[in-house]
Enzyme design. Structure first.
Site, PDB file in Angstrom:
ATOM      1  N   SER A   1       0.828  -1.197   0.000  1.00  0.00           N
ATOM      2  CA  SER A   1       0.000   0.000   0.000  1.00  0.00           C
ATOM      3  C   SER A   1       0.868   1.256   0.000  1.00  0.00           C
ATOM      4  CB  SER A   1      -0.944  -0.041   1.208  1.00  0.00           C
ATOM      5  OG  SER A   1      -1.951   0.923   1.092  1.00  0.00           O
TER       6      SER A   1
ATOM      7  N   HIS B   1      -7.037  -6.140   0.000  1.00  0.00           N
ATOM      8  CA  HIS B   1      -5.875  -5.249   0.031  1.00  0.00           C
ATOM      9  C   HIS B   1      -4.688  -5.813   0.809  1.00  0.00           C
ATOM     10  CE1 HIS B   1      -3.751  -1.492  -0.273  1.00  0.00           C
ATOM     11  NE2 HIS B   1      -3.668  -1.368   1.042  1.00  0.00           N
TER      12      HIS B   1
ATOM     13  N   ASP C   1      -9.854  -4.999  -4.416  1.00  0.00           N
ATOM     14  CA  ASP C   1      -9.181  -4.198  -3.403  1.00  0.00           C
ATOM     15  C   ASP C   1     -10.092  -3.026  -3.077  1.00  0.00           C
ATOM     16  OD1 ASP C   1      -7.514  -2.444  -1.942  1.00  0.00           O
ATOM     17  OD2 ASP C   1      -5.721  -3.136  -3.001  1.00  0.00           O
TER      18      ASP C   1
END
Length: 258
Positions: free
Chosen positions: A96, A227, A198
């Site tokens: 991320s 995610h 996601d």
């Protein structure tokens, strides 16, 4: 929420002859807990792993709101310099925002030759248009709901803030914009792992990264995870692909390829 010991910084240096150095970076509002399984897997394969805790994380959302994106970048940059001083060219991975930080390290001209390969899992490089006003809204609306625990696997929970400070979102936007603007400076090999579903970072961000970097890109599709891949169903596939990729692209302890 209460943060456990899994949210503290973690390192694995106990190898008598480590395979090499690996720096891993966690995401926004999260902690090392979200990628600890990745770190432990690669440590078991012989890597000397550094998993720092980014400033403003695993404390309070007010603490996060007081930090700038430069604070997060400085933390991982110093870790990369220290790790490469001990092991030569290193690998950097991230999830991320951690993926964006990993890419930013790959863009850094002063780290050229020190970073040999990158692994980015669901890296973020864009935010919704409304996030552009986060800095202006912050004095009126200090927080929004948290973004943690986007996991498909039943029972898996991320240790993350339950509220997201808008001042932090404004800094995240600046980091993403800076990383996106300099993607062409990434010339080292990149493994780009992307979840098909996601709810935190759109999969198209991975497409932007793949199209923007100058070095070779290997894509990995993760069909069963959301995610937080290191906590999800496709974690074994990510870890195996990461290990094979790094073995190909990071020089061994004596400077030769594996």
């Amino acid at each position: 929420m209460a943060f456990s010991e899994l949210s503290r910084p973690w390192r694995a240096r106990g190898h008598s002859n480590p395979r090499g150095g690996l720096l891993l970076c966690h995401g926004f509002t999260g902690t090392p807990q979200s990628i600890r399984p990745w770190a432990e897997d690669h440590a078991a394969r012989g890597w000397a792993v550094e998993l720092p805790l980014l400033p403003g994380h695993a404390t309070t959302w007010q603490d996060l709101a007081a930090h700038r994106w430069q604070d997060w970048y400085h933390q991982v940059r110093e870790a990369a310099l220290e790790l490469s001083a001990r092991h030569g060219p290193i690998a950097v991975g991230g999830l991320s925002m951690g993926g964006s930080l990993a890419l930013a390290l790959g863009e850094d001209p002063e780290l050229r030759g020190r970073v040999a390969a990158l692994v980015a899992a669901n890296p973020g490089v864009t935010l919704p248009g409304a996030a552009g006003a986060a800095g202006l809204l912050a004095p009126l609306l200090r927080t929004v709901p948290g973004i943690g625990s986007d996991v498909a696997r039943e029972g898996a929970v991320e240790e993350a803030y339950e509220r997201t400070p808008l001042r932090g979102v404004a800094q995240l936007r600046r980091l993403f914009s800076r990383t996106r603007d300099h993607l062409a400076d990434v010339t080292v090999p990149l493994l780009l792992a992307t979840s098909r579903t996601d709810h935190t970072v759109p999969p198209r961000d991975s497409d932007l990264v793949a199209a923007g970097v100058s070095g070779p890109v290997q894509r990995l599709s993760l069909p069963r995870s959301y995610h937080l891949v290191p906590l999800d169903h496709d974690a074994p596939q990510l870890f195996e692909a990461s290990a094979r990729f790094l073995d190909r692209h990071v020089p061994g302890p004596a400077g030769g390829a594996r």
